[in-house]
Design an enzyme around this catalytic site. Structure first.
Site, short mmCIF file in Angstrom:
data_model
loop_
_atom_site.label_atom_id
_atom_site.label_comp_id
_atom_site.label_asym_id
_atom_site.label_seq_id
_atom_site.Cartn_x
_atom_site.Cartn_y
_atom_site.Cartn_z
N HIS A 97 37.88 88.82 24.21
CA HIS A 97 37.89 87.39 23.89
C HIS A 97 39.31 86.91 23.56
CE1 HIS A 97 35.85 83.74 22.12
NE2 HIS A 97 37.00 83.68 21.49
N GLU A 98 39.97 87.64 22.68
CA GLU A 98 41.30 87.22 22.25
C GLU A 98 42.35 87.40 23.34
OE1 GLU A 98 41.30 85.41 19.71
OE2 GLU A 98 39.38 86.03 18.88
N HIS A 101 42.40 84.29 25.29
CA HIS A 101 43.23 83.27 24.63
C HIS A 101 44.71 83.54 24.88
CE1 HIS A 101 39.92 81.30 22.74
NE2 HIS A 101 39.67 82.26 21.87
#
Length: 195
Positions: A97-98, A101
């Site tokens: 997920h990160e 980003h």
């Protein structure tokens, strides 16, 4: 995140951990295992193709006082909240997920995390592309919807994250998410399609 700054836009989802989590050392070992999974390798390779080289300390285990599982902070990297992690799959999900980003931040050099629409777009992409909203994960969270669960999950999780942005009220977060939904949900870069 050593001193728990204001949740940086791009911070991860709330953890499902119910007991005390892992020590920083245990979580660090789990992060090292995450670095070997194909999706993490793929994302790291694409970050490097854009010129964003990730050093050895880019992903780190930390103790978090807030109920988040991790976060990405421009210039600092990715933090995984060891005390909210219990199993390898949770660490893998936070790292993926990160990294999405971080990829968004790298490829869109003008990304402004204080802009609710920019933040919402990256959260939509991370929720959709990371597997955060896979059917089995939703079942484990207690959501039993058969149709449309993935988009509903992404919307729910985007709202939680963008509302935590000190620059975004609940109304601004919802308006931003709706305004960018179609473009960002359909943007599957660096994948050919949603995994």
């Amino acid at each position: 995140m050593a001193e728990e700054p204001i949740p940086e836009p791009g911070s991860g989802p709330i953890s499902s951990a119910s007991n005390g989590g892992r020590s920083i050392e245990e979580c660090h070992s789990m992060i090292q295992r995450s670095l070997r999974i194909p999706m993490v390798k793929f994302l790291r390779e694409h970050l490097e193709k854009y010129g964003c080289v990730l050093g050895d300390k880019f992903i780190k285990a930390v103790h978090c006082n807030k109920q988040i599982s991790g976060g990405y902070v421009r210039g600092e990297g990715i933090m995984v909240c060891s005390n909210h992690m219990n199993i390898q799959d949770e660490v893998d999900q936070v790292v993926i997920h990160e990294l999405i980003h971080a990829y968004d931040d790298c490829r869109a050099r003008n990304l402004d995390w204080a802009n609710c629409a920019h933040h919402a777009c990256s959260e939509i992409r991370a929720g959709h592309l990371s597997g955060d909203c896979h059917y089995k994960r939703e079942l484990l969270r207690g959501y039993m919807k058969l149709r449309g669960h993935e988009q509903e999950c992404v919307r729910r999780r985007v709202m939680k994250s963008v509302i935590a942005n000190p620059y975004c009220s609940e109304t601004a977060a919802k308006d931003a998410m709706e305004a960018v939904w179609d473009v960002c949900y359909n943007d599957t870069q660096p994948f050919d399609r949603a995994p």
